[in-house]
Design a protein around this motif. Structure first.
Motif, PDB file in Angstrom:
ATOM      1  N   THR A 162       0.856  -1.181   0.000  1.00 27.59           N
ATOM      2  CA  THR A 162       0.000   0.000   0.000  1.00 27.59           C
ATOM      3  C   THR A 162       0.891   1.230   0.000  1.00 27.59           C
ATOM      4  N   ARG A 163       0.637   2.137  -0.906  1.00 21.12           N
ATOM      5  CA  ARG A 163       1.475   3.325  -1.028  1.00 21.12           C
ATOM      6  C   ARG A 163       1.527   4.083   0.287  1.00 21.12           C
ATOM      7  N   GLY A 164       2.723   4.550   0.634  1.00 26.56           N
ATOM      8  CA  GLY A 164       2.906   5.295   1.868  1.00 26.56           C
ATOM      9  C   GLY A 164       2.570   6.767   1.715  1.00 26.56           C
ATOM     10  N   ASN A 165       2.637   7.465   2.824  1.00 21.90           N
ATOM     11  CA  ASN A 165       2.398   8.909   2.857  1.00 21.90           C
ATOM     12  C   ASN A 165       3.574   9.533   3.601  1.00 21.90           C
ATOM     13  N   LEU A 166       4.460  10.151   2.853  1.00 31.28           N
ATOM     14  CA  LEU A 166       5.745  10.548   3.408  1.00 31.28           C
ATOM     15  C   LEU A 166       6.005  12.037   3.197  1.00 31.28           C
ATOM     16  N   HIS A 167       6.435  12.686   4.256  1.00 36.58           N
ATOM     17  CA  HIS A 167       6.871  14.081   4.179  1.00 36.58           C
ATOM     18  C   HIS A 167       8.345  14.111   4.576  1.00 36.58           C
ATOM     19  N   VAL A 168       9.181  14.637   3.730  1.00 38.06           N
ATOM     20  CA  VAL A 168      10.619  14.657   4.002  1.00 38.06           C
ATOM     21  C   VAL A 168      11.144  16.084   3.900  1.00 38.06           C
ATOM     22  N   LYS A 169      12.249  16.317   4.581  1.00 39.18           N
ATOM     23  CA  LYS A 169      12.949  17.590   4.497  1.00 39.18           C
ATOM     24  C   LYS A 169      14.438  17.300   4.562  1.00 39.18           C
ATOM     25  N   ALA A 170      15.136  17.667   3.499  1.00 37.88           N
ATOM     26  CA  ALA A 170      16.571  17.382   3.430  1.00 37.88           C
ATOM     27  C   ALA A 170      17.312  18.044   4.584  1.00 37.88           C
ATOM     28  N   ARG A 171      18.181  17.285   5.226  1.00 36.74           N
ATOM     29  CA  ARG A 171      18.976  17.789   6.349  1.00 36.74           C
ATOM     30  C   ARG A 171      20.301  18.346   5.838  1.00 36.74           C
ATOM     31  N   GLY A 172      20.610  19.546   6.258  1.00 34.95           N
ATOM     32  CA  GLY A 172      21.855  20.165   5.842  1.00 34.95           C
ATOM     33  C   GLY A 172      23.066  19.679   6.601  1.00 34.95           C
ATOM     34  N   ASP A 173      22.851  18.864   7.640  1.00 31.68           N
ATOM     35  CA  ASP A 173      23.974  18.395   8.459  1.00 31.68           C
ATOM     36  C   ASP A 173      24.335  16.938   8.182  1.00 31.68           C
ATOM     37  N   VAL A 174      23.888  16.393   7.047  1.00 35.50           N
ATOM     38  CA  VAL A 174      24.183  14.996   6.707  1.00 35.50           C
ATOM     39  C   VAL A 174      25.124  14.910   5.506  1.00 35.50           C
ATOM     40  N   VAL A 175      24.825  15.645   4.453  1.00 34.87           N
ATOM     41  CA  VAL A 175      25.626  15.612   3.230  1.00 34.87           C
ATOM     42  C   VAL A 175      26.254  16.982   3.002  1.00 34.87           C
ATOM     43  N   THR A 176      27.524  16.984   2.576  1.00 36.04           N
ATOM     44  CA  THR A 176      28.196  18.249   2.314  1.00 36.04           C
ATOM     45  C   THR A 176      28.992  18.162   1.017  1.00 36.04           C
ATOM     46  N   ASN A 177      29.699  19.247   0.696  1.00 34.73           N
ATOM     47  CA  ASN A 177      30.415  19.318  -0.576  1.00 34.73           C
ATOM     48  C   ASN A 177      31.850  19.801  -0.375  1.00 34.73           C
ATOM     49  N   GLY A 178      32.574  19.905  -1.484  1.00 33.90           N
ATOM     50  CA  GLY A 178      33.975  20.293  -1.411  1.00 33.90           C
ATOM     51  C   GLY A 178      34.193  21.690  -0.874  1.00 33.90           C
ATOM     52  N   ALA A 179      33.300  22.618  -1.203  1.00 29.23           N
ATOM     53  CA  ALA A 179      33.444  23.991  -0.725  1.00 29.23           C
ATOM     54  C   ALA A 179      33.390  24.045   0.802  1.00 29.23           C
ATOM     55  N   TYR A 180      32.514  23.230   1.385  1.00 25.50           N
ATOM     56  CA  TYR A 180      32.412  23.181   2.851  1.00 25.50           C
ATOM     57  C   TYR A 180      33.703  22.616   3.451  1.00 25.50           C
ATOM     58  N   VAL A 181      34.203  21.537   2.858  1.00 24.30           N
ATOM     59  CA  VAL A 181      35.430  20.918   3.375  1.00 24.30           C
ATOM     60  C   VAL A 181      36.592  21.895   3.269  1.00 24.30           C
ATOM     61  N   LEU A 182      36.709  22.579   2.134  1.00 21.39           N
ATOM     62  CA  LEU A 182      37.785  23.540   1.943  1.00 21.39           C
ATOM     63  C   LEU A 182      37.709  24.660   2.979  1.00 21.39           C
ATOM     64  N   ALA A 183      36.499  25.119   3.267  1.00 21.46           N
ATOM     65  CA  ALA A 183      36.317  26.205   4.221  1.00 21.46           C
ATOM     66  C   ALA A 183      36.674  25.790   5.645  1.00 21.46           C
ATOM     67  N   HIS A 184      36.636  24.477   5.918  1.00 20.22           N
ATOM     68  CA  HIS A 184      36.897  23.997   7.277  1.00 20.22           C
ATOM     69  C   HIS A 184      38.183  23.169   7.369  1.00 20.22           C
ATOM     70  N   ILE A 185      39.023  23.246   6.339  1.00 17.89           N
ATOM     71  CA  ILE A 185      40.180  22.357   6.289  1.00 17.89           C
ATOM     72  C   ILE A 185      41.160  22.607   7.440  1.00 17.89           C
ATOM     73  N   ASP A 186      41.202  23.844   7.956  1.00 14.77           N
ATOM     74  CA  ASP A 186      42.083  24.164   9.081  1.00 14.77           C
ATOM     75  C   ASP A 186      41.307  24.368  10.372  1.00 14.77           C
ATOM     76  N   ASP A 187      40.071  23.936  10.380  1.00 13.40           N
ATOM     77  CA  ASP A 187      39.204  24.111  11.544  1.00 13.40           C
ATOM     78  C   ASP A 187      39.537  23.063  12.606  1.00 13.40           C
ATOM     79  N   ARG A 188      40.064  23.506  13.721  1.00 12.69           N
ATOM     80  CA  ARG A 188      40.445  22.575  14.783  1.00 12.69           C
ATOM     81  C   ARG A 188      39.235  21.998  15.514  1.00 12.69           C
ATOM     82  N   LYS A 189      38.061  22.531  15.203  1.00  8.40           N
ATOM     83  CA  LYS A 189      36.836  22.045  15.839  1.00  8.40           C
ATOM     84  C   LYS A 189      36.144  20.974  14.993  1.00  8.40           C
ATOM     85  N   MET A 190      36.788  20.526  13.930  1.00 10.46           N
ATOM     86  CA  MET A 190      36.231  19.500  13.049  1.00 10.46           C
ATOM     87  C   MET A 190      37.334  18.545  12.616  1.00 10.46           C
ATOM     88  N   THR A 191      36.971  17.289  12.378  1.00  5.33           N
ATOM     89  CA  THR A 191      37.928  16.272  11.934  1.00  5.33           C
ATOM     90  C   THR A 191      37.500  15.742  10.573  1.00  5.33           C
TER      91      THR A 191
END
Length: 304
Positions: A162-191
């Motif tokens: 039976t077809r489901g009824n789903l509401h989703v909202k993409a989470r910004g804290d699960v998937v990231t990109n190269g620009a984010y990694v580059l911006a945090h490459i020297d961030d001592r608060k992230m590994t």
């Protein structure tokens, strides 16, 4: 008295003493699934790889009630014509796909595969976490083989869905990109964690999808295969996984970004970090994307 009891309960939770404060383990056993097999909101998804198996392993036998999910339907790109090999499908398309499999917001989703390859199921978990469904998604530890070894029943017919009824909202804290990694490459608060084999991490071998050899500078190497048991294809217990990350110098008291070649095998590291309660993001394009940007630095040799 009631006010004092409430304050005491809140103090216990703040100190980590309350069970409700802990997120459920996303990895479950065959025994757990047998116990919950009759739950009305349970949706079991059998992950298959289209075009790679003949005959279809789902038709040959699957867990009763399981619906077939084609792994290739949850990502876009094959690396051709300059495109990345594996990227997230838009949330609305994923929602439509999952609804067709009977998934609703009230569902408890269990993922497994007949394959002995752990990482596609892990990548599927990350996809569901991205949609906000990670809190009630589980991975069957050991997959179909573990289910059969535990005496679980097998069927060859597909269930009515039976077809489901789903509401989703993409989470910004699960998937990231190269620009984010580059911006945090020297961030001592992230590994940053590289889930590839050591020869790719050091740059002595160039990855099959990489434009350059090497790694993201400052990354720690936790090869995804070291987080599972290669014989049983099961996830290592959390205490053993914690020891693997700690031995690699990964501080588990701060957020982590994980990457690999294309964003699949690093999903195993992602799952284990989620089990340890560590905030974690997957770099979706991974080193395939990073290596294509000449402005993004690359390190080689032994890590310091």
């Amino acid at each position: 008295m009631l006010r004092l009891a409430l304050l005491a309960a809140l103090s216990t939770l703040a100190a980590g003493g309350g069970r409700s404060a802990a997120a459920p383990d996303p990895v479950v056993s065959a025994a757990w699934l047998r116990t919950h097999a009759s739950d009305p909101d349970l949706v079991i998804l059998d992950l298959t790889m289209s075009g790679t198996n003949s005959p279809d392993p789902y038709d040959a036998g699957h867990i009763p009630g399981a619906r077939q999910l084609d792994f290739h339907s949850i990502f876009t790109g094959d690396g051709a014509n300059g495109k990345l090999t594996m990227e997230m499908v838009p949330p609305d398309s994923l929602r439509n796909l999952l609804e067709g499999l009977g998934v609703s917001n009230s569902s408890t989703i269990v993922l497994y595969s007949t394959s002995q390859w752990v990482s596609p199921v892990a990548r599927t978990y990350v996809t569901l976490d991205y949609l906000g469904l990670g809190g009630h998604t589980r991975i069957l530890n050991g997959g179909y083989d573990a289910w059969k070894a535990a005496g679980g029943a097998v069927e060859t017919t597909a269930p009515r869905v039976t077809r489901g009824n789903l509401h989703v909202k993409a989470r910004g804290d699960v998937v990231t990109n190269g620009a984010y990694v580059l911006a945090h490459i020297d961030d001592r608060k992230m590994t940053i964690v590289d889930a590839r084999a050591p020869e790719f991490f050091s740059g002595s071998t160039r990855g099959h999808s990489s434009a350059r050899a090497g790694r993201v500078p400052g990354a720690h190497n936790v090869y995804y295969t070291t987080l599972t048991d290669s014989v049983s294809n099961t996830y290592l217990p959390p205490d053993q996984a914690r020891a693997r990350f700690s031995a690699a110098g990964v501080a588990l008291d701060k957020p982590v970004v994980v990457y690999c070649h294309i964003g699949q095998t690093a999903s195993v590291d992602y799952v284990q970090l989620r089990r340890l309660g560590v905030p974690v993001r997957l770099y979706d394009g991974s080193f395939e994307d990073w290596s294509r940007h000449d402005a993004y630095p690359v390190a080689t040799g032994a890590a310091h």
